[in-house]
Design a protein around this motif. Structure first.
Motif, PDB file in Angstrom:
ATOM      1  N   TYR A   1       0.845  -1.186   0.000  1.00 43.60           N
ATOM      2  CA  TYR A   1       0.000   0.000   0.000  1.00 43.60           C
ATOM      3  C   TYR A   1       0.889   1.247   0.000  1.00 43.60           C
ATOM      4  O   TYR A   1       2.010   1.234   0.521  1.00 43.60           O
ATOM      5  CB  TYR A   1      -0.886   0.027   1.251  1.00 43.60           C
ATOM      6  CG  TYR A   1      -1.772  -1.175   1.410  1.00 43.60           C
ATOM      7  CD1 TYR A   1      -3.106  -1.145   0.985  1.00 43.60           C
ATOM      8  CD2 TYR A   1      -1.293  -2.347   1.993  1.00 43.60           C
ATOM      9  CE1 TYR A   1      -3.925  -2.259   1.137  1.00 43.60           C
ATOM     10  CE2 TYR A   1      -2.109  -3.464   2.150  1.00 43.60           C
ATOM     11  CZ  TYR A   1      -3.423  -3.407   1.716  1.00 43.60           C
ATOM     12  OH  TYR A   1      -4.229  -4.510   1.866  1.00 43.60           O
ATOM     13  N   GLU A   2       0.341   2.314  -0.548  1.00 46.98           N
ATOM     14  CA  GLU A   2       1.055   3.593  -0.509  1.00 46.98           C
ATOM     15  C   GLU A   2       0.074   4.724  -0.215  1.00 46.98           C
ATOM     16  O   GLU A   2      -1.123   4.649  -0.518  1.00 46.98           O
ATOM     17  CB  GLU A   2       1.769   3.870  -1.826  1.00 46.98           C
ATOM     18  CG  GLU A   2       0.861   4.107  -3.010  1.00 46.98           C
ATOM     19  CD  GLU A   2       1.612   4.669  -4.217  1.00 46.98           C
ATOM     20  OE1 GLU A   2       2.475   5.558  -4.032  1.00 46.98           O
ATOM     21  OE2 GLU A   2       1.322   4.222  -5.339  1.00 46.98           O
ATOM     22  N   GLY A   3       0.603   5.762   0.397  1.00 48.41           N
ATOM     23  CA  GLY A   3      -0.142   6.981   0.639  1.00 48.41           C
ATOM     24  C   GLY A   3       0.830   8.136   0.607  1.00 48.41           C
ATOM     25  O   GLY A   3       2.044   7.933   0.440  1.00 48.41           O
ATOM     26  N   GLU A   4       0.359   9.329   0.780  1.00 43.52           N
ATOM     27  CA  GLU A   4       1.264  10.473   0.759  1.00 43.52           C
ATOM     28  C   GLU A   4       2.271  10.379   1.896  1.00 43.52           C
ATOM     29  O   GLU A   4       1.922  10.391   3.068  1.00 43.52           O
ATOM     30  CB  GLU A   4       0.466  11.773   0.879  1.00 43.52           C
ATOM     31  CG  GLU A   4       1.318  13.011   0.727  1.00 43.52           C
ATOM     32  CD  GLU A   4       0.506  14.283   0.734  1.00 43.52           C
ATOM     33  OE1 GLU A   4       1.115  15.370   0.743  1.00 43.52           O
ATOM     34  OE2 GLU A   4      -0.753  14.192   0.744  1.00 43.52           O
ATOM     35  N   GLY A   5       3.536  10.184   1.521  1.00 43.97           N
ATOM     36  CA  GLY A   5       4.599  10.094   2.514  1.00 43.97           C
ATOM     37  C   GLY A   5       4.652   8.782   3.262  1.00 43.97           C
ATOM     38  O   GLY A   5       5.289   8.711   4.323  1.00 43.97           O
ATOM     39  N   CYS A   6       4.036   7.729   2.732  1.00 47.15           N
ATOM     40  CA  CYS A   6       3.970   6.469   3.489  1.00 47.15           C
ATOM     41  C   CYS A   6       3.973   5.262   2.552  1.00 47.15           C
ATOM     42  O   CYS A   6       3.281   5.243   1.534  1.00 47.15           O
ATOM     43  CB  CYS A   6       2.704   6.450   4.350  1.00 47.15           C
ATOM     44  SG  CYS A   6       2.519   4.966   5.345  1.00 47.15           S
TER      45      CYS A   6
END
Length: 276
Positions: A195-200
């Motif tokens: 999974y990816e998210g803004e800054g993660c």
């Protein structure tokens, strides 16, 4: 005593479960994975003493073609009598026949006998890892969104390659330590574990026993954001705990997980590994 090996058969199950009960009473899971192991590439091997099961072990070919050696169990009355060596001989035959470029396994850092057996068969001590577990019911109910599933292996490589040093070149799921490379990245994407998210960036999944625990195989960037998402996933799936492994020397990650309510596992682990 005549020692031999052969592939596992269904009528071996009751005897193998008894062996596991005697050798690993606090780490019994064979009943849950016996059927699963028959679907993976690599043999579930039984060692026989005069024709009767006295031990067993599994070689599993991982996403990158390497061999993972797991679930080695030998009846206490037959330990140090050649059963473990017989299973390793079968491991080495498979490694050669299937062209596995690498093999690895894990054991407790204080398990001298297990490490010695691995070393006798061409493996050496690699990185050491600390394990921690969080009971989900005790975790705070923070915002648990902002991450999306990664569906492209090139995107996975872009996200994960910068994390290799932080992760100790390894991602761990169900105590299976995957070496970080393109084959592993593609495998994680195929399983829906990234999974990816803004800054993660968050690698999260379960290789087997998905109702017992979710495994954070890697967390980088905004740690609280990633952990909140992992906790939310566990709650939505009805999974009671989250487990993580990270390099033993990474004190910052240790402090973070402790601050979030994780409890340290009883023993640290070492990966035994070798090229073939």
């Amino acid at each position: 005593m005549e020692i031999s090996t052969r592939p596992f058969r269904k009528d071996d199950l009751s005897r193998c479960l008894l062996i596991e009960e005697h050798t690993a009473p606090k780490n019994r899971y064979f009943a849950d994975v016996a059927d699963y192991f028959t679907t993976t590439r690599g043999e579930l091997t039984v060692a026989l003493a005069d024709g009767e099961p006295a031990g067993f072990g599994k070689l599993t070919v991982l996403f990158d073609g390497s061999a993972w050696l797991e679930l080695l169990r030998v009846d206490p009355q037959f330990q140090r009598r050649g059963m473990g060596m017989a299973i390793y001989r079968r491991y080495l035959e498979q490694i050669k026949d299937m062209g596995c470029p690498r093999a690895a396994m894990y054991t407790g850092v204080k398990n001298v006998a297990s490490a010695a057996l691995a070393e006798k068969n061409g493996l050496h001590r690699g990185r050491e890892f600390k394990g921690m577990t969080l009971e989900v019911e005790k975790a705070p109910r923070n915002k648990a969104d902002g991450l999306a599933l990664v569906a492209d292996k090139d995107r996975a490589a872009f996200l994960l390659e910068p994390c290799r040093q932080a992760f100790g070149d390894t991602m761990c799921c169900n105590h299976t330590f995957y070496q970080m490379n393109e084959g592993t990245y593609g495998g994680f994407v195929s399983q829906g574990w990234l999974y990816e998210g803004e800054g993660c960036v968050l690698a999260l999944g379960a290789r087997f026993q998905p109702k017992r625990a979710l495994y954070i195989a890697g967390l980088h960037g905004d740690l609280e954001k990633g952990l909140s998402y992992a906790v939310g996933q566990a709650r939505s799936r009805g999974v009671p705990r989250i487990t993580v492994h990270f390099p033993r020397e990474d004190k910052a990650m240790e402090e973070f997980y402790l601050s979030q309510g994780f409890v340290q596992d009883p023993s640290d682990d070492v990966v035994m590994e070798g090229d073939f």
